[in-house]
Design a protein around this motif. Structure first.
Motif, short mmCIF file in Angstrom:
data_model
loop_
_atom_site.label_atom_id
_atom_site.label_comp_id
_atom_site.label_asym_id
_atom_site.label_seq_id
_atom_site.Cartn_x
_atom_site.Cartn_y
_atom_site.Cartn_z
N MET A 509 35.71 56.15 34.79
CA MET A 509 35.45 55.29 33.64
C MET A 509 34.65 54.09 34.09
O MET A 509 35.01 53.41 35.06
N THR A 510 33.55 53.82 33.42
CA THR A 510 32.80 52.59 33.66
C THR A 510 33.11 51.63 32.52
O THR A 510 33.41 52.04 31.39
N SER A 511 33.04 50.34 32.82
CA SER A 511 33.31 49.33 31.80
C SER A 511 32.37 48.16 31.97
O SER A 511 31.86 47.91 33.07
N ALA A 512 32.12 47.47 30.88
CA ALA A 512 31.28 46.27 30.89
C ALA A 512 31.96 45.22 30.03
O ALA A 512 32.45 45.51 28.94
N GLN A 513 31.98 44.00 30.51
CA GLN A 513 32.61 42.91 29.77
C GLN A 513 31.70 42.43 28.66
O GLN A 513 30.52 42.18 28.86
N THR A 514 32.26 42.31 27.47
CA THR A 514 31.52 41.83 26.32
C THR A 514 32.47 41.00 25.46
O THR A 514 33.47 40.47 25.97
N ALA A 535 35.51 56.04 26.37
CA ALA A 535 36.74 56.23 25.61
C ALA A 535 37.58 57.39 26.14
O ALA A 535 38.81 57.30 26.20
N GLY A 536 36.95 58.47 26.55
CA GLY A 536 37.69 59.64 26.98
C GLY A 536 38.51 59.42 28.23
O GLY A 536 39.52 60.10 28.46
N ALA A 537 38.10 58.47 29.08
CA ALA A 537 38.79 58.26 30.35
C ALA A 537 39.73 57.06 30.31
O ALA A 537 40.46 56.82 31.28
N LEU A 538 39.74 56.32 29.21
CA LEU A 538 40.50 55.07 29.16
C LEU A 538 41.98 55.28 29.45
O LEU A 538 42.58 54.58 30.27
N ALA A 539 42.60 56.24 28.78
CA ALA A 539 44.04 56.45 28.96
C ALA A 539 44.39 56.96 30.35
O ALA A 539 45.53 56.82 30.80
N SER A 540 43.42 57.54 31.06
CA SER A 540 43.70 58.10 32.38
C SER A 540 43.67 57.05 33.47
O SER A 540 44.39 57.17 34.47
N ASP A 556 32.70 55.57 18.54
CA ASP A 556 31.63 54.61 18.27
C ASP A 556 31.82 53.84 16.96
O ASP A 556 31.18 52.81 16.75
N SER A 557 32.70 54.31 16.08
CA SER A 557 32.90 53.63 14.80
C SER A 557 34.24 52.91 14.73
O SER A 557 34.66 52.49 13.65
N SER A 558 34.91 52.76 15.88
CA SER A 558 36.24 52.16 15.86
C SER A 558 36.39 51.14 16.98
O SER A 558 35.52 50.99 17.84
N ILE A 559 37.55 50.50 16.99
CA ILE A 559 37.84 49.44 17.95
C ILE A 559 39.34 49.44 18.21
O ILE A 559 40.14 49.79 17.34
N VAL A 560 39.72 49.05 19.43
CA VAL A 560 41.13 48.83 19.78
C VAL A 560 41.33 47.33 19.89
O VAL A 560 40.58 46.65 20.61
N VAL A 561 42.31 46.79 19.17
CA VAL A 561 42.55 45.35 19.15
C VAL A 561 43.97 45.05 19.66
O VAL A 561 44.76 45.96 19.90
N LEU A 603 35.90 48.69 23.11
CA LEU A 603 34.82 49.32 22.34
C LEU A 603 34.22 50.43 23.17
O LEU A 603 34.51 50.58 24.36
N THR A 604 33.34 51.18 22.56
CA THR A 604 32.55 52.16 23.32
C THR A 604 31.22 51.52 23.71
O THR A 604 30.79 50.53 23.11
N PRO A 605 30.53 52.07 24.71
CA PRO A 605 29.24 51.49 25.13
C PRO A 605 28.20 51.43 24.02
O PRO A 605 27.29 50.59 24.08
N ALA A 606 28.35 52.27 23.00
CA ALA A 606 27.39 52.22 21.89
C ALA A 606 27.46 50.89 21.15
O ALA A 606 26.48 50.48 20.51
N ASN A 607 28.59 50.20 21.24
CA ASN A 607 28.74 48.90 20.59
C ASN A 607 28.51 47.73 21.55
O ASN A 607 28.87 46.59 21.25
N ALA A 608 27.93 48.03 22.70
CA ALA A 608 27.52 47.00 23.65
C ALA A 608 26.20 47.45 24.26
O ALA A 608 26.10 47.67 25.47
N PRO A 609 25.15 47.62 23.43
CA PRO A 609 23.89 48.19 23.93
C PRO A 609 23.23 47.29 24.97
O PRO A 609 23.28 46.07 24.89
N GLY A 610 22.66 47.95 25.97
CA GLY A 610 21.92 47.23 26.99
C GLY A 610 22.75 46.68 28.12
O GLY A 610 22.21 46.13 29.09
N LEU A 611 24.07 46.81 28.05
CA LEU A 611 24.92 46.27 29.10
C LEU A 611 25.08 47.28 30.23
O LEU A 611 25.44 48.43 29.99
N ALA A 612 24.84 46.83 31.45
CA ALA A 612 25.08 47.69 32.61
C ALA A 612 26.56 47.59 32.99
O ALA A 612 27.19 46.54 32.81
#
Length: 769
Positions: A509-514, A535-540, A556-561, A603-612
């Motif tokens: 799982m890769t992640s980026a802070q936003t 998202a698929g690897a988050l629970a693992s 891509d259309s949802s969020i965990v809060v 979020l998914t990376p689709a909701n943080a475009p351009g972030l490495a």
């Protein structure tokens, strides 16, 4: 007034402690007030990295919703269309900034000259595998970031820079962060036209392109918080000490005041005399404190700069209002501290002149009982309310710094009710132990007055240090509980990510802070930290505290809060602004327990475009398959372990230093007064056959017993405060042990014991002859 001045002249020894306490209190208030005033007119932070640029064009870096605005977490850069239009008309240089491993920041070489960078050795980079590094010339020819160092420049105070060729920098970071334009700002604005949010920066405004443009402002905010907390503690402790000292001084003068009443003085005249004494001491001490504060403020400013809590340019300005505030506060503190004593003095009857016994046989005044019960109920009520309604509030520094004060006041007010049982609870062998116990139990007022400063020092030490230790431990336990990955890599590049995904049986799982922004109740634009994850690897790879919904529903259309959001119903849709300011409506897929606040939204990376990706986490069937790829789970947890901030540590040291200083003054002053008034008692003991050494041992044992009472009461306040924080953490689903700082508690109690013994013995040696 003649009687007041005569009383002051004959009782100057007993008032010395109050005078010194007030002088130091006013000096500290003046010093901190001058420092606070100097933070309000601080100069504008000067530009650094692009200080040599004629004009800097920068993209939108704020989110604006109506009249509300917040800085964007994910800066979008200069739009490509604007950059192309300007480059076609005027000379421009594209500036790019991007994170590189080991704490370096990458830039194209063409912008180095605008920040004053000059080669100290070697040459400029000319090929993709070459870099110039800010550092010692000895680095020339070494390998860094898998590239050869062909040049060095001097270190800058604001970053560790690594310069690439312009072509390679554009490949590594396509986004144009700033555009340096060699033209007048007027034509540049004309060329930009109506592009929304584009900034044309000149002069000092070019600092907006620096890596930390609000660094000085944030540092000054830290200074404000530190000095505000220390000033509040100073006022609280000084009132506490002065009130206690004046009350005991009046109790010691019952026979004297009884003689005045017998001579015809009215209760009002006695009260006015006591208040007049406090006013004279207050005026003199406040004036001396202001003079001392004027000398102490520059020393404080230098200390803040040396400790890197304030910017290097920070100095004390010419301000007068802090002296007025400190002087009148000191005078009011003296009068406020004497009010209760004056009321009690007016109640002394003429028959007190005939009183011989020094035993406190009367019950505690009803007013003190009521006041103590009300303060205790308020303190406990706030503690319980925070645990039940706002548990996250209990973890804030301003809360756990001020919460102990109410409980300290309550316990001090009610202490005469528990002093006698506590004193008699410990039985020491021999005649000395018996006499010490009975003396302390008979003089309840004296015992409570001496125990009060010990109570405040031990309670503050335990509550402040214990709160930070408990919260820090809870954060560390929470991080350990939520981390399941076997290997973690910070700032992974594309090659590292590809290598990790190629490991057989690995879950990566890769992640980026936003961040995401929400307009809560149409009033406040609130920003929440967020992570853009696979998202698929988050629970693992993470064990998150899901209280509703499912992590599997994240797309891509949802969020965990978290449950601290105003709206956190699974399945509901919520309007948010993404980290780059893009508005979006997302469905809540799952809700997490807020915990200590280290986790935010997902979020998914689709909701943080351009972030490495800034982190890679993976689970593997066999750790040897990825040896050397990154840190193991234990290594990463040790590296990321939460620690108490440096500003917090310095602030608490200041606060506890003030408390210990006042404890020394109060203990020494009260014990000198108490021991001086016991000369007839010492004479009776000597006539009964006691040796001088036995009398001194009695004084020592009694002083230690009274300090022990104060330490027990302070420890009780500490445990009560820490229990509240522990319960609040439990309400946040973080079950971590309560950390009681026994060693600092013992150290504070030991310091109080040394001070008490020294003061008591120094007086008794002279009086026990």
């Amino acid at each position: 007034m003649i009687v007041t001045l005569a009383s002051l002249r004959t009782r100057w020894v007993t008032l010395t402690g109050s005078f010194v306490a007030l002088t130091l209190g006013v000096a500290l208030l003046a010093t901190m007030g001058l420092a606070l005033a100097s933070t309000l007119d601080a100069p504008t932070q000067r530009p650094e990295r692009l200080a040599g640029a004629p004009v800097v064009v920068r993209g939108p870096d704020e989110l604006r919703v109506g009249d509300k605005h917040r800085p964007l977490t994910n800066y979008r850069g200069v739009p490509a269309g604007v950059a192309t239009r300007l480059a076609a008309a005027v000379p421009t240089v594209a500036d790019r900034s991007f994170a590189v491993r080991d704490g370096f920041t990458g830039h194209p070489w063409s912008v180095a000259r605008f920040g004053g960078y000059r080669l100290t050795a070697g040459r400029a980079p000319a090929a993709p595998g070459e870099v110039v590094v800010s550092g010692e010339p000895a680095l020339l020819g070494s390998e860094m970031q898998d590239r050869r160092v062909v040049g060095t420049v001097e270190l800058a105070g604001y970053e560790r820079a690594l310069f690439f060729t312009d072509t390679e920098a554009a490949r590594l970071s396509p986004r144009i962060d700033n555009l340096v334009v060699d033209a007048d700002p007027g034509p540049v604005r004309t060329l930009i036209g109506a592009a929304p949010g584009i900034q044309v920066l000149t002069g000092d405004e070019r600092r907006r392109a620096d890596p930390d443009p609000d660094r000085d402002a944030e540092a000054l905010m830290t200074v404000n918080a530190l000095l505000g907390t220390a000033g509040g503690i100073t006022t609280f402790v000084s009132v506490f000490v002065v009130a206690s000292t004046f009350a005991f001084a009046v109790a010691q003068r019952r026979r004297e005041l009884g003689l005045l009443r017998t001579a015809g003085a009215t209760p009002g005249q006695v009260r006015r005399m006591v208040l007049a004494e406090a006013a004279v001491v207050g005026v003199l001490a406040s004036a001396a404190g202001c003079a001392l504060g004027a000398r102490g403020a520059p020393l404080l400013a230098r200390l803040l700069v040396d400790e890197r809590l304030a910017p290097p340019w920070f100095v004390i300005g010419a301000h007068r209002w802090p002296f007025h505030v400190a002087f009148w506060t000191g005078l009011l503190v003296a009068l406020a501290g004497a009010v209760t004593a004056a009321v009690r003095a007016g109640r002394v009857g003429p028959l007190e002149a005939l009183r011989e016994a020094a035993v406190d046989t009367g019950s505690m005044p009803p007013g003190r009982r009521i006041a103590g019960a009300l303060v205790l109920a308020t303190g406990l009520g706030l503690l319980v309310w925070r645990v039940i309604v706002e548990p996250a509030e209990a973890l804030h520094r301003k809360t756990y710094t001020t919460q102990p004060m109410l409980l300290i006041i309550a316990v001090a007010l009610l202490s005469p009710m528990v002093v006698r049982p506590l004193v008699r609870a410990v039985r020491l062998p021999g005649v000395t132990g018996l006499l010490a116990r009975e003396n302390a139990a008979a003089g309840i007022r004296r015992t409570a007055t001496i125990a009060a400063p010990v109570l405040i020092t031990v309670a503050l030490t335990g509550s402040l240090l214990g709160a930070t230790a408990t919260i820090t431990t809870a954060k560390a336990d929470e991080l350990r509980e939520r981390t399941r990955a076997d290997v973690i890599v910070e700032q992974p590049d594309a090659a590292t990510v590809a290598k990790a995904r190629a490991v057989p049986g690995a879950t990566v799982m890769t992640s980026a802070q936003t961040a995401v922004y929400v307009l809560q109740e149409g009033v406040a634009l609130v920003g929440f930290p967020a992570s853009a994850v696979d998202a698929g690897a988050l629970a693992s790879v993470r064990r998150l505290p899901v209280v509703a919904g499912s992590l599997a529903e994240l797309d891509d259309s949802s969020i965990v809060v978290t449950d601290e959001w105003a709206q956190h119903t699974v399945g509901s849709r919520i309007n948010v602004w993404l980290g780059d300011g893009t508005p979006k409506t997302l469905r809540i897929a799952a809700v997490l327990a807020a915990g200590t606040g280290s986790d935010g939204a997902y979020l998914t990376p689709a909701n943080a475009p351009g972030l490495a990706p800034d982190r890679l986490e993976m689970t593997v069937p066999e750790p040897s398959l990825v040896a050397g790829l990154g840190l193991t789970r234990e290594q990463w947890l040790a590296e990321q372990a939460p620690r108490t901030g440096r500003q917090t540590r310095v602030g608490f040291l200041v606060v506890l230093g003030i408390a210990l200083l006042y404890t020394a003054i109060a203990l020494a002053n009260t014990l000198v007064m108490a021991t001086t008034g016991r000369v007839p008692e010492f004479a009776a003991l000597r006539l009964a056959g006691a040796t001088r050494g036995q009398v001194l041992r009695l004084v020592t044992v009694e002083a230690l017993r009274v300090v022990g009472v104060g330490a027990v009461l302070g420890a009780a306040v500490t445990l009560l405060n820490l229990a509240g924080i522990w319960a609040a953490l439990g309400r946040l689903s973080v079950w971590s042990p309560m950390v009681v700082p026994w060693q600092p508690l013992a150290g504070a109690a030991g310091a109080c014991a040394v001070i008490a013994m020294t003061a008591a013995l120094a007086t008794a040696v002279r009086r026990a002859r």
